[in-house]
Design an enzyme around this catalytic site. Sequence first.
Site, PDB file in Angstrom:
ATOM      1  N   ASP A  31       0.868  -1.298  -0.187  1.00 24.91           N
ATOM      2  CA  ASP A  31      -0.006  -0.039  -0.042  1.00 24.91           C
ATOM      3  C   ASP A  31       0.742   1.091  -0.184  1.00 24.91           C
ATOM      4  OD1 ASP A  31       1.060   0.369   2.741  1.00 24.91           O
ATOM      5  OD2 ASP A  31      -1.002  -0.558   3.609  1.00 24.91           O
ATOM      6  N   LEU A  32       0.325   2.374   0.207  1.00 28.43           N
ATOM      7  CA  LEU A  32       1.076   3.614   0.294  1.00 28.43           C
ATOM      8  C   LEU A  32       2.110   3.878   1.280  1.00 28.43           C
ATOM      9  CD1 LEU A  32      -1.886   6.300  -0.552  1.00 28.43           C
ATOM     10  CD2 LEU A  32      -0.231   5.401  -2.054  1.00 28.43           C
TER      11      LEU A  32
END
Length: 138
Positions: free
Chosen positions: A18-19
């Site tokens: 994810d980020l």
Amino acid sequence: MKEYAYRLDMKVRDYECDLQGIVNNAVYQNYLEHTRHEFLLARGVDFAQLSRAGIDLVVTRAELDYKASLTSGDQFWVGLNLVPNGRLRFNFEQDVYRTADQTLCLKAVIIGAAINDRGRPFMPEQVAQLLLPGSVKA
């Protein structure tokens, strides 16, 4: 470290992060499912063939405890034990470890059952054999 009846080695791919740069929590479900399918196949139980025969193995509950994060490129392995849970259910006890330092990243209990072609729960012989004491060895 706990002993496992089955172990599968894998590697984190970039798109699974994810980020924050860590493996997305939902991706662990994919790792666990892939390990369960490979375990069954290694024991002569073909998940897809069961489904074609009207036997569906389903997850009825998933308990996941996140302990440490995996990041892109990490090598890891999933350990699995299969244990009975009553007359018609079974538990896949699964743990994910980062290979480099053997850090426990995830503890999971996936509770499963089998459904026949009429939608009724039952215990197929193929799974029952795996649940017999001493039948599932490393």
